[in-house]
Scaffold this motif. Structure first.
Motif, short mmCIF file in Angstrom:
data_model
loop_
_atom_site.label_atom_id
_atom_site.label_comp_id
_atom_site.label_asym_id
_atom_site.label_seq_id
_atom_site.Cartn_x
_atom_site.Cartn_y
_atom_site.Cartn_z
N ALA A 222 -8.41 -4.47 -11.20
CA ALA A 222 -8.41 -3.70 -9.74
C ALA A 222 -8.06 -4.53 -8.62
N LEU B 112 0.85 -2.19 -6.88
CA LEU B 112 -0.15 -1.47 -7.75
C LEU B 112 0.10 -0.38 -8.33
N GLU C 22 -3.09 5.70 -9.15
CA GLU C 22 -4.53 5.50 -8.29
C GLU C 22 -4.30 4.58 -7.32
N HIS C 23 -3.07 3.70 -7.03
CA HIS C 23 -3.26 2.67 -6.22
C HIS C 23 -4.35 1.64 -6.32
N LYS C 24 -4.75 1.49 -7.46
CA LYS C 24 -5.93 0.61 -7.69
C LYS C 24 -5.48 -0.67 -8.38
N TYR C 25 -4.97 -0.67 -9.40
CA TYR C 25 -4.82 -1.69 -10.41
C TYR C 25 -3.70 -2.57 -9.99
N ARG D 224 0.86 -1.22 -0.13
CA ARG D 224 0.01 0.07 -0.19
C ARG D 224 0.82 1.13 -0.02
N ASP E 13 -9.36 -4.58 -5.89
CA ASP E 13 -10.71 -4.79 -5.25
C ASP E 13 -11.64 -5.99 -5.82
N GLN E 14 -11.45 -5.90 -7.28
CA GLN E 14 -11.86 -6.76 -8.14
C GLN E 14 -11.64 -8.03 -7.81
#
Ligand code: PLP
Length: 367
Positions: free
Chosen positions: A292, A232, A236-239, A192, A294-295
């Motif tokens: 992502a 990630l 965006e720190h998302k993918y 993170r 989360d996904q």
């Protein structure tokens, strides 16, 4: 500018005064692990502005003598490659897609403002070394000779600009399993606090600086009991992007595969590219799309995601069993190797070992 002669006899051979005795070598190659044992020889080629590449030679592996002002020591103008020599079923030594490594090496060189090395010189340098050190091929099951071509800026100059002198070298290391535990599945830690590469940065280049920056997040992963760190995207720190030294694939219950796209922030892995080709040949759908985190977690929980695996030259194809982050941990499928992972791994390995027919011309025999 002089062009480099790369015919085999253009490499000057410097005799080795004291190669490792056969008994010590046999002990070293019985269970070499990864990256700890080195062979007797190395290849060197020099470059300087106005002259180009010159003086290709193969001689004893020995310490380098560098001026303390050498640019590589200050501004990290350094790139490298990693590939393996395999022993085919018939005993011949072979490389797997070395032309792809040569192209990626030059793409890295472009990004780090370094000179390109002709593809034939890159491959011939490796061939010379593998044949000189063939007795170092490990005796451990599944072993290979790991090859490390690299280029450093050797000019003594402290101004910040591309250097005017470089050295290209190749060293070799008998290798067994990359993962110490030889575990059937790895556990990964999703960082993170750290990212590996930002858009416009050097993420697609194989340069030492990328790996220096990954050491703290990798240590964090290890301190929490995991094998590898997963990065990630920086924006965006998302993918999900990739692991510290491997690309990632995801396998879904509908039989399709997904891998993060090459957008300049991840390394274009040659194993990744080979697996995409092999999977598509089998009729599988392979999507190169952002995924992502989360996904990923939701798909693992719902059972839509059935397998995930990491891939690279060193680790080949390795299942990802558990995924942990600051928000907790989840398991993928059974937590062990799944069918698609196993099948693709077997396909790749049988090509690399000369068991399957080389329809795509990926195997370069060395002798
Ligand atoms: C950051 C990174 N990603 C992916 C890979 C996989 O690339 P390849 O399949 O060419 O070995 C590697 C290493 O080898 C790597 O260091």
């Amino acid at each position: 500018m002089a062009t480099l002669a790369t015919a085999p006899n253009s490499f000057h051979r410097v005799p080795h005064p004291a190669p490792v005795p056969a008994a010590s070598r046999a002990q070293a190659i019985a269970d070499p692990g990864f990256g700890k044992v080195f062979t007797d020889h190395m290849v060197t080629i020099d470059w300087e502005e106005g002259r180009g590449w010159h003086s290709p030679r193969i001689g004893p592996r020995e310490p380098l003598s560098l001026d303390p002002a050498s640019a590589v020591l200050h501004y990290a103008q350094e790139i490298f490659e990693g590939l393996k020599a395999y022993k085919l079923e018939d005993g011949a030594m072979a490389l797997f897609r070395p032309d792809a490594n040569a192209r990626r090496f030059n793409a890295s060189a472009d990004r780090l403002a370094m000179p390109n090395l002709p593809e034939e010189a890159f491959i011939e340098a490796i061939r010379q070394l593998v044949l000189a050190d063939r007795e170092w091929f490990p005796t451990v099951q599944g072993g290979s000779l790991y090859l490390r071509p690299f280029m450093i800026a050797t000019e003594a100059f402290l101004g910040v600009r591309p250097a005017k002198q470089y050295k290209f070298l190749v060293i070799a290391s008998p290798s067994g399993n990359y993962f110490k535990s030889g575990a059937p599945a790895v556990s990964i830690w999703v960082s993170r606090d750290y990212t590996r590469a930002a858009p416009g940065g050097t993420g697609a280049a194989k340069c030492g600086g990328n790996y220096a920056a990954s050491l703290v997040p990798h240590a964090e992963a290890v301190s929490k009991g995991h094998d590898q760190v997963c990065f990630l995207d920086a924006a965006e720190h998302k993918y999900v992007e990739e692991l510290g030294g491997m690309n990632l694939f995801f396998a879904f219950e509908d039989g399709s595969l997904l891998t993060p796209p090459l957008g300049g922030t991840i390394l274009p892995g040659i194993t990744r590219d080979s697996l995409i080709t092999l999977a598509r040949e089998e009729g599988l759908t392979v999507r190169e799309e952002p995924y992502a985190f989360d996904q990923w977690r939701a798909d693992a929980a719902s059972g839509k995601l059935v397998e995930a695996f990491a891939c690279g030259t060193a680790a080949v194809v390795t299942p990802v069993g558990t995924v942990a982050s600051h928000d907790g941990e989840f398991t993928i499928g059974s937590g062990g190797p799944g069918q698609t992972t196993q099948r693709l791994r077997d396909k790749l390995v049988s090509l690399q070992r000369g068991i399957a027919e080389d329809k795509l011309g990926w195997v370069t025999r060395l002798d």
